[in-house]
Design a protein around this motif. Structure first.
Motif, PDB file in Angstrom:
ATOM      1  N   TRP A 115       1.033  -1.273  -0.036  1.00  0.00           N
ATOM      2  CA  TRP A 115      -0.041  -0.094   0.114  1.00  0.00           C
ATOM      3  C   TRP A 115       0.941   1.361  -0.026  1.00  0.00           C
ATOM      4  O   TRP A 115       1.882   1.137   0.824  1.00  0.00           O
ATOM      5  N   ILE A 116       0.388   2.216  -0.689  1.00  0.00           N
ATOM      6  CA  ILE A 116       1.186   3.354  -0.909  1.00  0.00           C
ATOM      7  C   ILE A 116       0.168   4.812  -0.673  1.00  0.00           C
ATOM      8  O   ILE A 116      -0.562   4.639  -1.479  1.00  0.00           O
ATOM      9  N   TYR A 117       0.427   5.471   0.296  1.00  0.00           N
ATOM     10  CA  TYR A 117      -0.041   6.763   0.249  1.00  0.00           C
ATOM     11  C   TYR A 117       0.921   7.855  -0.273  1.00  0.00           C
ATOM     12  O   TYR A 117       1.479   8.547   0.553  1.00  0.00           O
ATOM     13  N   PRO A 118       0.715   8.152  -1.552  1.00  0.00           N
ATOM     14  CA  PRO A 118       1.682   9.114  -2.184  1.00  0.00           C
ATOM     15  C   PRO A 118       1.732  10.249  -1.629  1.00  0.00           C
ATOM     16  O   PRO A 118       2.788  11.107  -1.653  1.00  0.00           O
ATOM     17  N   LYS A 119       0.628  10.719  -1.270  1.00  0.00           N
ATOM     18  CA  LYS A 119       0.537  12.312  -0.884  1.00  0.00           C
ATOM     19  C   LYS A 119       0.878  12.428   0.627  1.00  0.00           C
ATOM     20  O   LYS A 119       1.437  13.590   1.198  1.00  0.00           O
ATOM     21  N   LYS A 120       1.033  11.228   1.302  1.00  0.00           N
ATOM     22  CA  LYS A 120       1.567  11.138   2.820  1.00  0.00           C
ATOM     23  C   LYS A 120       3.010  10.854   2.957  1.00  0.00           C
ATOM     24  O   LYS A 120       3.554  10.618   4.123  1.00  0.00           O
ATOM     25  N   GLY A 121       3.343  10.019   1.798  1.00  0.00           N
ATOM     26  CA  GLY A 121       4.655   9.472   1.991  1.00  0.00           C
ATOM     27  C   GLY A 121       4.690   8.126   2.736  1.00  0.00           C
ATOM     28  O   GLY A 121       5.906   7.761   3.453  1.00  0.00           O
ATOM     29  N   ILE A 122       3.617   7.530   3.083  1.00  0.00           N
ATOM     30  CA  ILE A 122       3.400   6.344   3.685  1.00  0.00           C
ATOM     31  C   ILE A 122       3.475   5.094   3.042  1.00  0.00           C
ATOM     32  O   ILE A 122       2.786   4.860   1.861  1.00  0.00           O
ATOM     33  N   THR A 123       4.039   3.995   3.170  1.00  0.00           N
ATOM     34  CA  THR A 123       4.156   2.848   2.511  1.00  0.00           C
ATOM     35  C   THR A 123       3.922   1.636   3.610  1.00  0.00           C
ATOM     36  O   THR A 123       4.431   1.634   4.574  1.00  0.00           O
TER      37      THR A 123
END
Length: 148
Positions: A115-123
């Motif tokens: 899972w990648i949250y691109p706007k939050k920089g979370i993987t």
């Protein structure tokens, strides 16, 4: 090719509570591994390598910014597990700060979710050596905790 990993770096899969062979213990043909399905990639990887892949995508090291934007774009609605689907990615919350791009996979012996949250920089990476542990629900719990 067969990864040159130490024996203890590759997990055994479990099926019906019984330990199976490691994916790199079988003979491989020129076309790929016997223990993995050809269509699903039959990829052997580590969580640390998946994290590097996620970072490379987000930092535009693999694709330029315009192509990455298309890669993470919801090309059509999909009312199964995700709200939309892009180029190999399920996509949720496209127009919000919590945009999520994700992809998972499973065989009889292993399951994974990236899972990648691109706007939050979370993987978020969840790997399991049994199909019985539903990795999507584990990733969702981690996601809910991180986004609260």
């Amino acid at each position: 090719v067969i990864p040159d990993w130490e024996h203890n770096e590759v997990a055994n899969g479990f099926l019906d509570g019984k330990e199976a062979k490691k994916p790199n213990e079988e003979n491989w043909s020129d076309n790929g591994p016997y223990l993995n399905l050809k269509g699903n990639g039959g990829i052997l990887t580590k969580a640390s390598d998946l994290l590097l892949w996620s970072q490379a995508i987000q930092n535009n090291s693999v694709l330029d910014e315009a192509t990455t934007s298309k890669y993470f774009y919801p090309h059509f609605e999909w009312n199964d597990m995700y709200t939309h689907y892009g180029y190999g990615w399920g996509i949720e919350n496209n127009d919000s700060e919590n945009k999520l791009v994700l992809h998972g996979g499973a065989s009889d012996l292993f399951a994974s979710d990236l899972w990648i949250y691109p706007k939050k920089g979370i993987t978020i990476i969840v790997l399991s050596n049994t199909q019985e542990e539903y990795v999507y629900s584990i990733a969702r719990k981690i996601s809910n905790f991180l986004l609260q």
